[in-house]
Design an enzyme around this catalytic site. Structure first.
Site, PDB file in Angstrom:
ATOM      1  CE  LYS A 157       6.005  -1.476  20.899  1.00 36.01           C
ATOM      2  NZ  LYS A 157       5.737  -0.902  22.204  1.00 36.01           N
ATOM      3  CG  HIS A 167       2.968  -6.373  23.313  1.00 38.18           C
ATOM      4  ND1 HIS A 167       2.554  -5.131  23.756  1.00 38.18           N
ATOM      5  CD2 HIS A 167       4.293  -6.282  23.118  1.00 38.18           C
ATOM      6  CE1 HIS A 167       3.601  -4.328  23.813  1.00 38.18           C
ATOM      7  NE2 HIS A 167       4.680  -4.999  23.424  1.00 38.18           N
ATOM      8  CD  GLU A 212       2.241  -1.497  22.855  1.00 36.30           C
ATOM      9  OE1 GLU A 212       2.278  -1.927  21.682  1.00 36.30           O
ATOM     10  OE2 GLU A 212       3.209  -0.912  23.383  1.00 36.30           O
ATOM     11  CB  SER A 248      13.064   1.287  27.923  1.00 36.79           C
ATOM     12  OG  SER A 248      11.816   1.952  27.811  1.00 36.79           O
ATOM     13  N   GLY A 274       8.329   1.501  26.303  1.00 34.26           N
ATOM     14  CA  GLY A 274       8.223   2.777  25.594  1.00 34.26           C
ATOM     15  C   GLY A 274       8.355   4.003  26.487  1.00 34.26           C
ATOM     16  CD  GLU A 330       7.624  -6.874  26.106  1.00 33.57           C
ATOM     17  OE1 GLU A 330       8.611  -6.504  25.461  1.00 33.57           O
ATOM     18  OE2 GLU A 330       6.462  -6.665  25.738  1.00 33.57           O
ATOM     19  CG  ASN A 335       6.412  -5.454  18.930  1.00 30.83           C
ATOM     20  OD1 ASN A 335       5.811  -5.357  17.853  1.00 30.83           O
ATOM     21  ND2 ASN A 335       5.817  -5.255  20.102  1.00 30.83           N
TER      22      ASN A 335
HETATM   23  C1  PEP Z   1       7.718  -3.740  23.346  1.00 31.70           C
HETATM   24  O1  PEP Z   1       6.876  -3.159  22.705  1.00 31.70           O
HETATM   25  O2  PEP Z   1       7.620  -4.976  23.480  1.00 31.70           O
HETATM   26  C2  PEP Z   1       8.794  -2.968  23.955  1.00 31.70           C
HETATM   27  C3  PEP Z   1       9.560  -3.553  24.826  1.00 31.70           C
HETATM   28  O3  PEP Z   1       8.926  -1.643  23.573  1.00 31.70           O
HETATM   29  P1  PEP Z   1      10.146  -0.643  23.957  1.00 31.70           P
HETATM   30  O4  PEP Z   1      11.426  -1.387  23.670  1.00 31.70           O
HETATM   31  O5  PEP Z   1       9.963   0.522  23.071  1.00 31.70           O
HETATM   32  O6  PEP Z   1      10.005  -0.347  25.405  1.00 31.70           O
END
Ligand code: PEP
Length: 251
Positions: free
Chosen positions: A11, A94, A96, A212, A172, A166, A9
């Site tokens: 973003k 997601h 976000e 992460s 992040g 998630e 992803n």
């Molecule tokens: C994500 O945005 O779905 C995500 C898991 O980001 P990161 O791997 O940077 O934590």
């Protein structure tokens, strides 16, 4: 039985030039890999990505879509348009989108239906906040998100879905759920699917882990029986890191 999916992803990152450069680097090293691989670039890089990944096993995804097929919805894009642009997948729900753009379970449910109608494969993201994790509310939150997005779906519809667990506190932040913690939560989600749609669907649906995921932790996460892949933000932006995730050790 479930083929793993390693999904990037991106973003709000990578313009067209950077997308093409990433594709060149990744495809230089990518062979006939075991997992399915997907990249979700920004909308304006989709055409570039489609061209760059043509004749490769890398599939394209979108990071969002709207629930309607057309009309007065300024700034939105339909699932059909994304399909036409070359997407196979669309990431929905997601954290976000939920937190920054105020999306709720009802809207996410409508988006999933729109995606299915356009023959896009939805990746539904769910996850709890740190506050909910620490107060023992994780399962309550996940259950509410699952129920809100998937209630009244048929087992045939659910079969086309991928879920992504998630935990918001791990996205992040560099903090990852331990493999055991993630496995326990994935098993809970699979059990929920079993109770609502039956064992056959529950065994078919892939549940990705996101939060992460990095070259240093991917093997331990992927060794868990109910973790069927990863949804990756940060570590999907560097081709070398992403390739290492694709080449997780299968234990
Ligand atoms: C994500 O945005 O779905 C995500 C898991 O980001 P990161 O791997 O940077 O934590």
């Amino acid at each position: 039985m479930r083929r793993p999916l390693i999904a990037g992803n991106w973003k709000l990152n990578k313009n067209q030039e950077e997308t093409a450069a990433f594709a060149r680097e990744l495809l230089f090293d990518l062979g006939d890999e075991f997992p399915e691989v997907m990249i979700a670039p920004v909308f304006t890089s989709l055409a570039e990505a489609k061209q760059a990944f043509a004749n490769s096993p890398v599939r394209l995804g979108a990071q969002n879509c709207y629930a309607e097929t057309g009309g007065a919805f300024t700034g939105e894009i339909s699932a059909e348009m994304l399909k036409e642009a070359g997407c196979d997948y669309v990431i929905l729900g997601h954290s976000e989108r939920r937190e920054i753009f105020g999306e709720d379970d009802t809207l996410i449910r409508r988006k999933i239906l729109a995606a299915l109608q356009a023959r896009l494969l939805p990746i539904l993201c769910i996850g709890e906040s740190l506050e909910h994790r620490e107060s023992g509310q994780t399962e309550v939150v996940l259950q509410k998100q699952l129920q809100g997005a998937l209630a009244e779906f048929t087992p045939e519809q659910v079969e086309h879905l991928t879920l992504a667990y998630e935990p918001i506190w791990a996205i992040g932040t560099g903090k990852t759920a331990t493999p055991e913690m993630a496995q326990e939560t994935h098993a809970f989600i699979r059990n929920w699917l079993d109770q609502h749609f039956g064992d056959i669907e529950a065994q078919k649906v892939r549940i990705l882990y996101g939060g992460s995921v990095k070259p240093g932790n991917v093997d331990a996460l992927m060794a868990q029986p109910d973790i069927d892949g990863a949804l990756v933000g940060g570590a999907s932006l560097q081709s070398k890191d992403f390739l290492r995730l694709i080449r997780f050790e299968q234990g």
